[in-house]
Design a protein around this motif. Structure first.
Motif, PDB file in Angstrom:
ATOM      1  N   MET A   1       0.747  -1.240  -0.132  1.00 49.60           N
ATOM      2  CA  MET A   1      -0.155  -0.061  -0.013  1.00 49.60           C
ATOM      3  C   MET A   1       1.007   1.234   0.061  1.00 49.60           C
ATOM      4  O   MET A   1       1.926   1.304   0.694  1.00 49.60           O
ATOM      5  CB  MET A   1      -0.927  -0.074   1.156  1.00 49.60           C
ATOM      6  CG  MET A   1      -0.350   0.353   2.804  1.00 49.60           C
ATOM      7  SD  MET A   1      -1.459   0.369   3.935  1.00 49.60           S
ATOM      8  CE  MET A   1      -1.273  -1.330   4.270  1.00 49.60           C
ATOM      9  N   ALA A   2       0.331   2.255  -0.599  1.00 50.28           N
ATOM     10  CA  ALA A   2       1.067   3.438  -0.852  1.00 50.28           C
ATOM     11  C   ALA A   2       0.826   4.326   0.434  1.00 50.28           C
ATOM     12  O   ALA A   2      -0.100   4.720   1.065  1.00 50.28           O
ATOM     13  CB  ALA A   2       0.772   4.540  -2.107  1.00 50.28           C
ATOM     14  N   GLN A   3       2.137   4.775   1.216  1.00 50.77           N
ATOM     15  CA  GLN A   3       1.822   5.353   2.389  1.00 50.77           C
ATOM     16  C   GLN A   3       1.998   6.990   2.129  1.00 50.77           C
ATOM     17  O   GLN A   3       3.069   7.187   1.417  1.00 50.77           O
ATOM     18  CB  GLN A   3       2.886   5.045   3.670  1.00 50.77           C
ATOM     19  CG  GLN A   3       2.592   3.759   4.137  1.00 50.77           C
ATOM     20  CD  GLN A   3       1.304   3.516   4.800  1.00 50.77           C
ATOM     21  OE1 GLN A   3       0.955   4.433   5.765  1.00 50.77           O
ATOM     22  NE2 GLN A   3       0.629   2.646   4.279  1.00 50.77           N
ATOM     23  N   ILE A   4       1.169   7.890   2.675  1.00 50.39           N
ATOM     24  CA  ILE A   4       1.605   9.345   2.225  1.00 50.39           C
ATOM     25  C   ILE A   4       1.488  10.238   3.484  1.00 50.39           C
ATOM     26  O   ILE A   4       0.774   9.799   4.502  1.00 50.39           O
ATOM     27  CB  ILE A   4       0.152   9.731   1.011  1.00 50.39           C
ATOM     28  CG1 ILE A   4      -1.144   9.593   2.157  1.00 50.39           C
ATOM     29  CG2 ILE A   4       0.325   9.227   0.037  1.00 50.39           C
ATOM     30  CD1 ILE A   4      -2.335  10.204   1.237  1.00 50.39           C
ATOM     31  N   SER A   5       1.839  11.303   3.386  1.00 46.84           N
ATOM     32  CA  SER A   5       2.107  12.268   4.352  1.00 46.84           C
ATOM     33  C   SER A   5       0.654  12.770   4.810  1.00 46.84           C
ATOM     34  O   SER A   5      -0.171  13.007   3.854  1.00 46.84           O
ATOM     35  CB  SER A   5       2.954  13.310   4.218  1.00 46.84           C
ATOM     36  OG  SER A   5       2.378  14.317   3.405  1.00 46.84           O
ATOM     37  N   PRO A   6       0.720  13.257   5.884  1.00 42.50           N
ATOM     38  CA  PRO A   6      -0.706  13.993   6.336  1.00 42.50           C
ATOM     39  C   PRO A   6      -1.071  15.153   5.594  1.00 42.50           C
ATOM     40  O   PRO A   6      -2.236  15.188   5.126  1.00 42.50           O
ATOM     41  CB  PRO A   6      -0.238  14.511   7.899  1.00 42.50           C
ATOM     42  CG  PRO A   6       0.670  13.430   8.365  1.00 42.50           C
ATOM     43  CD  PRO A   6       1.559  13.232   7.384  1.00 42.50           C
ATOM     44  N   ARG A   7       0.038  15.940   5.180  1.00 42.02           N
ATOM     45  CA  ARG A   7      -0.592  17.272   4.311  1.00 42.02           C
ATOM     46  C   ARG A   7      -0.984  16.593   2.982  1.00 42.02           C
ATOM     47  O   ARG A   7      -1.863  17.107   2.302  1.00 42.02           O
ATOM     48  CB  ARG A   7       0.787  17.971   4.072  1.00 42.02           C
ATOM     49  CG  ARG A   7       1.205  18.870   5.573  1.00 42.02           C
ATOM     50  CD  ARG A   7       1.998  19.835   5.332  1.00 42.02           C
ATOM     51  NE  ARG A   7       2.319  20.490   6.499  1.00 42.02           N
ATOM     52  CZ  ARG A   7       1.612  21.621   6.955  1.00 42.02           C
ATOM     53  NH1 ARG A   7       0.625  21.934   6.427  1.00 42.02           N
ATOM     54  NH2 ARG A   7       1.830  21.871   8.227  1.00 42.02           N
ATOM     55  N   LEU A   8      -0.326  15.700   2.441  1.00 38.86           N
ATOM     56  CA  LEU A   8      -0.903  15.202   1.090  1.00 38.86           C
ATOM     57  C   LEU A   8      -2.079  14.422   1.233  1.00 38.86           C
ATOM     58  O   LEU A   8      -3.016  14.664   0.318  1.00 38.86           O
ATOM     59  CB  LEU A   8       0.178  13.977   0.534  1.00 38.86           C
ATOM     60  CG  LEU A   8       0.030  13.426  -0.872  1.00 38.86           C
ATOM     61  CD1 LEU A   8      -0.081  14.791  -1.771  1.00 38.86           C
ATOM     62  CD2 LEU A   8       1.225  12.832  -1.357  1.00 38.86           C
ATOM     63  N   ALA A   9      -2.312  13.756   2.503  1.00 38.40           N
ATOM     64  CA  ALA A   9      -3.678  13.144   2.585  1.00 38.40           C
ATOM     65  C   ALA A   9      -4.674  14.146   2.642  1.00 38.40           C
ATOM     66  O   ALA A   9      -5.920  13.869   2.109  1.00 38.40           O
ATOM     67  CB  ALA A   9      -3.728  12.224   3.993  1.00 38.40           C
ATOM     68  N   ARG A  10      -4.410  15.177   3.298  1.00 33.95           N
ATOM     69  CA  ARG A  10      -5.562  16.411   3.335  1.00 33.95           C
ATOM     70  C   ARG A  10      -5.767  17.002   1.992  1.00 33.95           C
ATOM     71  O   ARG A  10      -7.048  17.394   1.647  1.00 33.95           O
ATOM     72  CB  ARG A  10      -5.052  17.502   4.342  1.00 33.95           C
ATOM     73  CG  ARG A  10      -5.985  18.688   4.459  1.00 33.95           C
ATOM     74  CD  ARG A  10      -5.370  19.617   5.356  1.00 33.95           C
ATOM     75  NE  ARG A  10      -4.236  20.432   4.969  1.00 33.95           N
ATOM     76  CZ  ARG A  10      -3.760  21.231   5.577  1.00 33.95           C
ATOM     77  NH1 ARG A  10      -4.290  21.874   6.733  1.00 33.95           N
ATOM     78  NH2 ARG A  10      -2.366  21.732   5.246  1.00 33.95           N
ATOM     79  N   THR A  11      -4.707  17.218   1.159  1.00 32.88           N
ATOM     80  CA  THR A  11      -4.886  17.573  -0.264  1.00 32.88           C
ATOM     81  C   THR A  11      -5.693  16.500  -0.980  1.00 32.88           C
ATOM     82  O   THR A  11      -6.662  17.070  -1.697  1.00 32.88           O
ATOM     83  CB  THR A  11      -3.479  17.600  -0.821  1.00 32.88           C
ATOM     84  OG1 THR A  11      -2.607  18.763  -0.029  1.00 32.88           O
ATOM     85  CG2 THR A  11      -3.675  18.070  -2.254  1.00 32.88           C
ATOM     86  N   TYR A  12      -5.662  15.290  -0.873  1.00 28.83           N
ATOM     87  CA  TYR A  12      -6.265  14.344  -1.750  1.00 28.83           C
ATOM     88  C   TYR A  12      -7.731  14.354  -1.303  1.00 28.83           C
ATOM     89  O   TYR A  12      -8.707  14.298  -1.932  1.00 28.83           O
ATOM     90  CB  TYR A  12      -5.661  12.937  -1.525  1.00 28.83           C
ATOM     91  CG  TYR A  12      -4.320  12.831  -2.225  1.00 28.83           C
ATOM     92  CD1 TYR A  12      -4.043  13.420  -3.475  1.00 28.83           C
ATOM     93  CD2 TYR A  12      -3.574  11.512  -2.198  1.00 28.83           C
ATOM     94  CE1 TYR A  12      -2.739  13.164  -4.106  1.00 28.83           C
ATOM     95  CE2 TYR A  12      -2.462  11.171  -2.837  1.00 28.83           C
ATOM     96  CZ  TYR A  12      -1.839  12.171  -3.702  1.00 28.83           C
ATOM     97  OH  TYR A  12      -0.874  12.016  -4.534  1.00 28.83           O
ATOM     98  N   PHE A  13      -7.779  14.138   0.178  1.00 29.27           N
ATOM     99  CA  PHE A  13      -9.203  14.089   0.469  1.00 29.27           C
ATOM    100  C   PHE A  13     -10.074  15.356   0.077  1.00 29.27           C
ATOM    101  O   PHE A  13     -11.274  15.368  -0.395  1.00 29.27           O
ATOM    102  CB  PHE A  13      -9.062  14.297   2.148  1.00 29.27           C
ATOM    103  CG  PHE A  13     -10.178  13.358   2.880  1.00 29.27           C
ATOM    104  CD1 PHE A  13     -11.563  13.967   2.629  1.00 29.27           C
ATOM    105  CD2 PHE A  13      -9.998  12.479   3.908  1.00 29.27           C
ATOM    106  CE1 PHE A  13     -12.444  13.616   3.519  1.00 29.27           C
ATOM    107  CE2 PHE A  13     -11.236  11.865   4.114  1.00 29.27           C
ATOM    108  CZ  PHE A  13     -12.394  12.437   4.156  1.00 29.27           C
ATOM    109  N   ALA A  14      -9.218  16.592   0.325  1.00 31.45           N
ATOM    110  CA  ALA A  14     -10.220  17.890  -0.007  1.00 31.45           C
ATOM    111  C   ALA A  14     -10.426  17.749  -1.714  1.00 31.45           C
ATOM    112  O   ALA A  14     -11.561  18.172  -1.994  1.00 31.45           O
ATOM    113  CB  ALA A  14      -9.331  18.998   0.185  1.00 31.45           C
TER     114      ALA A  14
END
Length: 231
Positions: A1-14
């Motif tokens: 699975m690809a692990q992503i940073s919290p900031r990138l997670a927020r960007t993708y989620f938004a």
């Protein structure tokens, strides 16, 4: 699975949930305010597992995308509402530990209202004239002399949220009664907004922590739905 940073997670989620009918506040994906308590970040009725490796927090990208898509698909019927009645004022000292830890979106919103009503009461009177009239529900259905317009104006810049959603953006006031869309009220009931671990429904998405092969805890949980969101 690809692990992503919290900031990138927020960007993708938004980006994925941009058209959601729910007013989301996604900053906790980065700040992780409740993370120390249960290892998840809760958004609405979904708890997203966080992973830690070498002092760095990450998310599974698949979990972020699935959760964001769930909110993008969430439907709210503004004509199907439940009435929200402000509960009676209670001093925090009068509540036992179980009551303090129980999730209740109604009491959370009421606490904001009582706070504003007290501030208004004290600002409009000399100290000698202060009393407990702000603790009683007034003719407008709100504590003391507080009006709906004053309340919403006071919180417009504070971004108060419950389970990382902003209820005041969907709450309406009419004839001294407050209303919230039923689908959103059910979601708030399902979220565990205070302390303690999330409790899952029967269905959950399971995957393993890539940094702990023995772990079988589901990273993306749909939280249990309360029985009575409203009439």
């Amino acid at each position: 699975m690809a692990q992503i940073s919290p900031r990138l997670a927020r960007t993708y989620f938004a980006e994925i949930s941009a058209g959601s009918a729910l007013p989301l506040d996604l900053d906790d994906l980065v700040h992780m305010v409740q993370l120390r308590q249960h290892g998840h970040v809760v958004i609405g009725d979904i708890a997203i597992r966080c992973y830690k490796n070498r002092s760095k927090w990450t998310y599974d990208e698949r979990d972020i995308r699935r959760a964001a898509q769930a909110f993008a698909d969430f439907r709210v019927d503004l004509g199907d509402v439940v009435e929200f009645q402000v509960p009676p004022f209670r001093e925090r000292a009068d509540q036992d530990l179980e009551e303090r830890g129980r999730a209740d979106w109604r009491e959370k919103i009421a606490s904001w209202m009582y706070w504003d009503a007290r501030q208004q009461h004290q600002e409009q009177r000399h100290y000698e004239e202060w009393n407990d009239s702000w603790q009683r529900i007034g003719a407008r259905g709100l504590p003391g002399d507080l009006t709906w317009e004053e309340f919403t104006a006071a919180y417009s810049d504070r971004r108060q949220n419950i389970a990382n959603t902003r209820p005041l953006e969907l709450m309406t006031c009419s004839g001294g009664s407050l209303f919230l869309p039923r689908a959103y009220a059910e979601l708030l009931c399902a979220s565990k907004i205070n302390n303690g671990p999330p409790y899952p429904r029967r269905t959950r998405i399971r995957s393993r922590n890539p940094f702990s092969p023995k772990s079988g805890t589901g990273p993306l949980l749909r939280l249990a739905l309360c029985e009575n969101p409203g009439p």
